[in-house]
Design an enzyme around this catalytic site. Structure first.
Site, PDB file in Angstrom:
ATOM      1  N   GLU A 111       0.836  -1.204   0.000  1.00 27.07           N
ATOM      2  CA  GLU A 111       0.000   0.000   0.000  1.00 27.07           C
ATOM      3  C   GLU A 111       0.866   1.248   0.000  1.00 27.07           C
ATOM      4  O   GLU A 111       0.561   2.244  -0.658  1.00 27.07           O
ATOM      5  CB  GLU A 111      -0.983  -0.008   1.181  1.00 27.07           C
ATOM      6  CG  GLU A 111      -2.046  -1.062   0.978  1.00 27.07           C
ATOM      7  CD  GLU A 111      -3.239  -0.970   1.924  1.00 27.07           C
ATOM      8  OE1 GLU A 111      -3.376   0.013   2.660  1.00 27.07           O
ATOM      9  OE2 GLU A 111      -4.052  -1.925   1.905  1.00 27.07           O
ATOM     10  N   GLU A 112       1.975   1.198   0.744  1.00 23.82           N
ATOM     11  CA  GLU A 112       2.895   2.344   0.767  1.00 23.82           C
ATOM     12  C   GLU A 112       3.382   2.657  -0.647  1.00 23.82           C
ATOM     13  O   GLU A 112       3.441   3.819  -1.069  1.00 23.82           O
ATOM     14  CB  GLU A 112       4.084   2.038   1.689  1.00 23.82           C
ATOM     15  CG  GLU A 112       5.164   3.105   1.638  1.00 23.82           C
ATOM     16  CD  GLU A 112       6.220   2.983   2.738  1.00 23.82           C
ATOM     17  OE1 GLU A 112       6.001   2.230   3.710  1.00 23.82           O
ATOM     18  OE2 GLU A 112       7.264   3.648   2.615  1.00 23.82           O
ATOM     19  N   ARG A 113       3.711   1.603  -1.408  1.00 20.83           N
ATOM     20  CA  ARG A 113       4.261   1.826  -2.755  1.00 20.83           C
ATOM     21  C   ARG A 113       3.200   2.280  -3.743  1.00 20.83           C
ATOM     22  O   ARG A 113       3.468   3.147  -4.588  1.00 20.83           O
ATOM     23  CB  ARG A 113       4.979   0.542  -3.217  1.00 20.83           C
ATOM     24  CG  ARG A 113       6.256   0.331  -2.423  1.00 20.83           C
ATOM     25  CD  ARG A 113       6.888  -1.030  -2.577  1.00 20.83           C
ATOM     26  NE  ARG A 113       7.984  -1.161  -1.597  1.00 20.83           N
ATOM     27  CZ  ARG A 113       8.546  -2.307  -1.231  1.00 20.83           C
ATOM     28  NH1 ARG A 113       8.127  -3.451  -1.760  1.00 20.83           N
ATOM     29  NH2 ARG A 113       9.518  -2.306  -0.355  1.00 20.83           N
TER      30      ARG A 113
END
Ligand SMILES: Cc1cc2nc3c(=O)[nH]c(=O)nc-3n(C[C@H](O)[C@H](O)[C@H](O)COP(=O)(O)OP(=O)(O)OC[C@H]3O[C@@H](n4cnc5c(N)ncnc54)[C@H](O)[C@@H]3O)c2cc1C
Length: 406
Positions: A241-243
């Protein structure tokens, strides 16, 4: 990706929020090296923007990830990357694992207030000796009765100076490096936690970053996220999700640069004609806009598959890689057309040039993304003990983590 009325509504709400609450204050906040995070987070929480894809039971909107992606993209219209970064840490970096794997109690205590904006979170993975090599981190959490006693440090922790909790990755056993880690939520007011002074950064100036030290910090074991020993796996999933968020957020930041540069080049005249009338300039800007559309298409495709429950390790890594690489290309090319004005510190494009540079480093550097992609392409040489094999080792572990959770 076909957007619904609801997607468009979220996009409009974020855009309006950025225009009214963020952009008029950016110059001051950048100079201050901080922004009124609590105030901004509470306002965003009231609009539902901090929990778009989080469960309704804990105050979220309960929508799928595509709605969150739209918000991430639109936050890129902020004239400084530091503010979206602080928000992204809250929504997509320190809370996804709690939302997916945390106990009901953990979600009530930490997730729910982070969705309303009452609590600020941060994510503690990197250490001075372990950034790319997450498996090599040294912070420990040893059991003592019903508690963990935490010792060690975390480096470059965004939001930490104002955070109420840290989602911490620590070693909880002497098992193999990918099996000995656990994610633990640690209240930042726990005795034994100290912070360095704010770290002085090249970009993302309005976000607050510090080193966090843990000296015999005691937390109850019930603050653990998921099962003991699964922390590495859960963090690798959290990175997805961060990426995706990082790639989406970069799109509009780059589009801003191109648009501002077009405006400037229309007004700026050299040799009696507007700069934009030089074919080398308008062709180059058209080429950059085309590249931005490619990044958008890749990111949307990754998002669609993620929403469909598919493994997007490959596409999310590609989108993150492309965002970092393209970010450097677009901001550098645009800055050039601003000439001396582009070299001025407060210039919007020069700020983007500094801010966007982080995308190729944070949340897994470009080379780590390449290692993952190569692994999935089957082009990695066999396991070697040399330092060059570090990226494949991470990629293997990330993939192994995905497999283990299936
Ligand atoms: C502004 C900022 C905010 C951050 N916020 C957070 C946060 O909130 N929480 C958190 O946990 N971390 C955070 N980080 C840390 C960030 O995730 C790390 O800096 C990043 O993962 C890279 O780790 P490192 O700096 O130790 O680089 P290293 O691991 O030392 O690597 C240095 C460089 O070497 C190259 N490299 C590394 N491994 C390989 C390889 N195997 N093959 C080829 N090349 C390689 C890459 O180009 C890399 O950039 C932040 C960093 C910054 C600068």
């Amino acid at each position: 990706m076909l957007f619904t009325q609801e997607h468009n509504e979220i996009r409009r709400t974020v855009r309006q929020f950025v225009e009214q609450e963020i952009n008029p204050n950016v110059a001051q906040w950048e100079a201050d090296g901080r922004f009124p995070m609590r105030d901004i987070f509470r306002k965003m929480g009231a609009l539902g923007l901090l929990g778009i894809h989080k469960p309704e039971k804990y105050g979220g909107l309960g929508l799928d990830y595509s709605y969150n992606l739209v918000a991430a993209e639109e936050l890129g219209t902020a004239w400084a990357g530091g503010i979206p970064l602080a928000i992204g840490v809250q929504t997509d970096m320190c809370t996804p694992a709690i939302a997916r794997f945390g106990s009901d109690e953990l979600k009530r205590e930490f997730l729910a207030p982070s969705i309303t904006g009452e609590a600020i979170g941060c994510i503690g993975v990197s250490e001075t000796g372990a950034g790319s090599d997450v498996a090599g981190l040294k912070t420990t959490a040893r059991k003592d009765g019903d508690d963990y006693i935490i010792n060690g440090h975390k480096m470059w922790i965004t939001n930490s100076p104002q955070a109420d909790f840290i989602c911490l990755l620590a070693n909880t056993s002497d098992d193999k490096p990918h099996k000995n880690k656990t994610l633990i939520v640690v209240p930042m007011n726990s005795p034994g936690i100290t912070l360095s002074k704010h770290l002085d950064k090249l970009g993302m100036r309005s976000s607050e970053t510090a080193q966090v030290f843990f000296d015999d910090v005691r937390v109850p074991q019930r603050y653990r996220v998921g099962a003991e020993g699964t922390g590495f796996m859960l963090q690798m999933l959290q990175f997805q999700e961060e990426r995706l968020w990082g790639a989406a957020n970069t799109i509009k930041a780059l589009e801003n640069c191109v648009n501002e540069t077009i405006n400037y080049c229309r007004e700026r005249k050299t040799f009696g004609q507007p700069l934009i009338d030089n074919q080398v300039v308008h062709f180059r800007l058209a080429e950059l806009q085309t590249e931005i559309e490619c990044l958008r298409a890749l990111t949307y495709q990754a998002c669609e598959l993620y929403v469909a429950g598919k493994d997007v390790t490959n596409l999310a890594s590609m989108a993150k890689l492309k965002a970092g690489r393209l970010g450097r290309e677009v901001t550098d090319s645009c800055l050039q057309y601003w000439g001396g004005m582009g070299f001025m510190w407060d210039n919007q494009v020069s700020r983007a040039f500094r801010d966007v540079r982080l995308v190729s480093i944070g949340g897994g550097a470009d080379e780590i993304m390449l290692g993952i992609i190569c692994k999935l392409m089957g082009t990695l040489p066999g396991k070697k003990k040399s330092p060059v094999a570090a990226a494949p080792a991470v990629a293997n572990a990330e993939l192994a983590s995905q497999e283990a959770l299936k």
